[in-house]
Design a protein around this motif. Structure first.
Motif, PDB file in Angstrom:
ATOM      1  N   GLN A   1      36.443  72.911 -61.382  1.00  0.00           N
ATOM      2  CA  GLN A   1      37.873  72.641 -61.188  1.00  0.00           C
ATOM      3  C   GLN A   1      38.396  73.339 -59.959  1.00  0.00           C
ATOM      4  O   GLN A   1      39.262  72.805 -59.245  1.00  0.00           O
ATOM      5  CB  GLN A   1      38.653  73.055 -62.435  1.00  0.00           C
ATOM      6  CG  GLN A   1      38.373  72.160 -63.641  1.00  0.00           C
ATOM      7  CD  GLN A   1      39.042  72.626 -64.912  1.00  0.00           C
ATOM      8  OE1 GLN A   1      39.407  73.810 -65.043  1.00  0.00           O
ATOM      9  NE2 GLN A   1      39.232  71.725 -65.854  1.00  0.00           N
TER      10      GLN A   1
ATOM     11  N   SER B   1      37.416  71.321 -56.891  1.00  0.00           N
ATOM     12  CA  SER B   1      37.949  69.960 -56.770  1.00  0.00           C
ATOM     13  C   SER B   1      39.290  69.917 -56.041  1.00  0.00           C
ATOM     14  O   SER B   1      39.953  70.929 -55.887  1.00  0.00           O
ATOM     15  CB  SER B   1      38.107  69.348 -58.168  1.00  0.00           C
ATOM     16  OG  SER B   1      39.061  70.047 -58.921  1.00  0.00           O
TER      17      SER B   1
ATOM     18  N   GLN C   1      32.393  65.086 -60.017  1.00  0.00           N
ATOM     19  CA  GLN C   1      32.275  66.124 -61.049  1.00  0.00           C
ATOM     20  C   GLN C   1      31.526  65.568 -62.250  1.00  0.00           C
ATOM     21  O   GLN C   1      32.105  65.257 -63.289  1.00  0.00           O
ATOM     22  CB  GLN C   1      33.660  66.614 -61.451  1.00  0.00           C
ATOM     23  CG  GLN C   1      34.307  67.521 -60.429  1.00  0.00           C
ATOM     24  CD  GLN C   1      35.468  68.268 -61.028  1.00  0.00           C
ATOM     25  OE1 GLN C   1      36.007  67.909 -62.061  1.00  0.00           O
ATOM     26  NE2 GLN C   1      35.879  69.333 -60.370  1.00  0.00           N
TER      27      GLN C   1
END
Length: 228
Positions: free
Chosen positions: A225, A228, A2
């Motif tokens: 997010q 992930s 990320q």
């Protein structure tokens, strides 16, 4: 991974004039602030690498958060004086690329092939291609794996023609972002001038104007997010 690659301009003036331009400070600083709050790493790149000039008009639109980033040694070093060149970028390290604005980008973003290659690769590996305000100039000529414009058929936004007129720069810029985006098949979306507005369409996330930086960042962070 990320990590986000932030793209900034090297252009110091409006075309052949002596009128200075460059990066719109808040479009980098506010984005960095949001990434830091989300604990997401980032790097800076510019077409030529090295020095990134600031649009002097952008210094009139600062707040505590923008100034905190602007005064940080990391931002000064990596974001304003020693940005990476495209050749130094390891594309596989990034989940997204973000094109900042400021009128300078109108001259060095649209046809920079090394930057285009980076963005195309990030997109093809499932990453996000994002921009705010004039930063959409970096998306206008991107093409997908089939050779079609990446923005064709996609909902996008950027600095509008009306906003360019209000800014007093319509006769100075080399093209109009809204006009080119539409001619390349994009479904151009907009709100009232100088109002915050950001939109996501698949792997594209774009913001209309300098007041749309945090909305763009929040949309991107939410997608990262979620993945992930």
């Amino acid at each position: 991974m990320q990590k986000v690659l932030i793209v900034e301009t090297n252009v110091t003036r409006y075309g052949q004039t002596n009128d200075p331009t460059g990066l719109w400070l808040g479009e980098a600083a506010e984005f960095v602030d949001e990434l830091q709050r989300a604990n997401i790493e980032f790097d800076f790149v510019s077409p030529k690498g090295g020095f990134v000039p600031l649009d002097p008009r952008s210094m009139k639109y600062t707040d505590d958060e923008i100034m905190r980033i602007y005064e940080s040694q990391d931002f000064v070093t990596r974001g304003l004086t020693n940005t990476m060149t495209p050749a130094e970028v390891h594309t596989e390290d990034y989940a997204a690329i973000y094109y900042t604005g400021g009128h300078g980008v109108m001259w060095d973003f649209p046809n920079d092939q090394p930057l285009q290659k980076i963005a195309q690769t990030i997109y093809q590996q499932g990453g996000y291609v994002t921009s705010v305000c004039h930063g959409i100039a970096g998306l206008l000529n991107l093409r997908d794996a089939d050779g079609q414009y990446l923005i064709a058929g996609k909902k996008v936004t950027g600095f509008t023609t009306a906003e360019e007129i209000i800014a007093g720069k319509k006769s100075v810029v080399p093209f109009l972002n809204q006009q080119v985006a539409t001619s390349h098949g994009a479904v151009f979306q907009k709100k009232r001038f100088y109002k915050p507005y950001a939109i996501a369409d698949g792997q594209l996330i774009t913001g209309q104007n300098p007041f749309s930086v945090r909305p763009v960042a929040k949309l991107l962070i939410a997608h990262l997010q979620e993945a992930s």
